[in-house]
Design an enzyme around this catalytic site. Structure first.
Site, mmCIF file in Angstrom:
data_model
loop_
_atom_site.group_PDB
_atom_site.id
_atom_site.type_symbol
_atom_site.label_atom_id
_atom_site.label_comp_id
_atom_site.label_asym_id
_atom_site.label_seq_id
_atom_site.Cartn_x
_atom_site.Cartn_y
_atom_site.Cartn_z
ATOM 1 N N LYS A 291 -22.684 -48.437 5.102
ATOM 2 C CA LYS A 291 -23.722 -47.819 6.454
ATOM 3 C C LYS A 291 -23.757 -45.894 5.886
ATOM 4 C CE LYS A 291 -20.643 -48.291 9.200
ATOM 5 N NZ LYS A 291 -20.069 -49.724 7.805
ATOM 6 N N ARG B 204 -10.302 -42.241 1.001
ATOM 7 C CA ARG B 204 -9.828 -41.742 1.658
ATOM 8 C C ARG B 204 -7.829 -42.716 2.064
ATOM 9 N NH1 ARG B 204 -15.227 -43.489 5.511
ATOM 10 N NH2 ARG B 204 -13.206 -44.302 6.455
ATOM 11 N N ARG C 121 -13.946 -47.020 -3.631
ATOM 12 C CA ARG C 121 -14.894 -45.421 -3.308
ATOM 13 C C ARG C 121 -14.436 -44.137 -2.922
ATOM 14 N NH1 ARG C 121 -16.657 -45.823 3.384
ATOM 15 N NH2 ARG C 121 -14.568 -45.694 3.867
ATOM 16 N N ARG D 239 -8.790 -52.885 9.133
ATOM 17 C CA ARG D 239 -9.770 -52.611 9.941
ATOM 18 C C ARG D 239 -11.432 -53.479 9.519
ATOM 19 N NH1 ARG D 239 -11.694 -47.871 5.276
ATOM 20 N NH2 ARG D 239 -13.232 -47.758 6.742
ATOM 21 N N ARG E 41 -19.473 -48.723 18.052
ATOM 22 C CA ARG E 41 -18.582 -49.322 16.964
ATOM 23 C C ARG E 41 -18.032 -50.890 18.776
ATOM 24 N NH1 ARG E 41 -17.104 -46.136 12.713
ATOM 25 N NH2 ARG E 41 -15.746 -47.434 11.225
#
Ligand code: ADP
Ligand code: AMP
Length: 217
Positions: A16, A162, A130, A173, A91
């Site tokens: 996204k 992260r 990532r 998540r 969300r």
């Protein structure tokens, strides 16, 4: 001219943020990532940042009222006059209802909701590789590597991983996404706004499909 609001939907790691930046550039819109806004507050040690941190580190959602208020403030700024690409918001159905009411006040509405579909196994691989820049640019160790390992291409700063991209937190998540965010797929499908995008393609292939989806909306 009517303002253009695009909502990026999809699980964590679907792409996204990567794609929202490209769409914002292509259509001259601002990119608003609620995750980035929370992380900025965290870095600046604001009260909002401290509150958000406890939820983010566990992979939980920050409460709706806090999140909605933050978005309301952000969307009221002058740089949103042409519209925005919303990434990571809404969300929950309550956030989606709040967004609709807020945009109605501007005489606008959500124009299109691209839903980037990616299988769970791929998400874990994407998030564990990532690498982020403090300015919010997103890389991947294999799929979108920086020119120099761990260094941001544009400003030369050190990249970081992260805290919530650890495999255990990522799995949680994904569960939170399924329980609280996935109902938005039907929510927006019923409104005729949803466009499914195959997120397993390479980054450029996904961008091509997204550009088409927005142009045809
Ligand atoms: P989200 O904002 O949905 O959580 P990101 O845009 O941050 O997802 O992408 C998650 C990771 O996957 C990043 O490391 C990014 O570079 C990588 N990525 C994004 N899109 C693709 C793709 N189509 N193919 C392979 N890797 C991708
Ligand atoms: P993201 O950068 O979109 O992956 O978001 C990182 C984290 O920020 C999430 O796991 C949540 O803890 C929090 N967050 C971001 N957006 C929202 C939202 N719309 N509602 C609640 N929490 C959010």
């Amino acid at each position: 001219m009517k303002r253009l609001f695009i909502v990026m939907l999809g699980p964590p790691g679907a792409g996204k943020g990567t794609q929202a930046k490209k769409l914002a550039q292509a259509f001259d819109l601002v990119h608003i990532s609620t995750g980035d806004l929370f992380r900025e507050n965290l870095k600046n040690e604001t009260a909002l940042g401290q509150l958000a941190q406890s939820f983010m580190n566990k992979g939980e959602l920050v409460p709706d009222d806090v999140t909605i208020q933050m978005v309301e403030e952000r969307l009221s700024r002058p740089d949103c006059e042409k519209g925005a690409v919303l990434d990571g918001f809404p969300r929950t159905p309550a956030q989606a209802d709040a967004l609709e009411a807020l945009l109605l006040k501007f005489g606008a509405g959500v124009k299109v909701v691209p839903y980037i579909k990616v299988a769970d196994e791929v998400l874990v691989e994407r998030l564990s590789g990532r690498w982020m820049s403090t300015a919010g640019r997103v890389y991947h160790a294999q799929y979108n590597p920086p020119k120099v390992k761990w260094i941001d291409d544009l400003d030369g700063s050190q990249l970081y991983q992260r805290e919530d991209d650890k495999p255990e937190t990522v799995r949680h998540r994904i569960d939170v996404y399924k329980a609280q965010t996935a109902p938005l797929i039907d929510y927006y499908r019923q409104k005729g706004l949803l466009v499914e995008i195959d997120g397993t393609q390479g980054i450029d292939g996904v961008t091509e499909d997204l550009l088409k989806a927005v142009e045809e909306a």
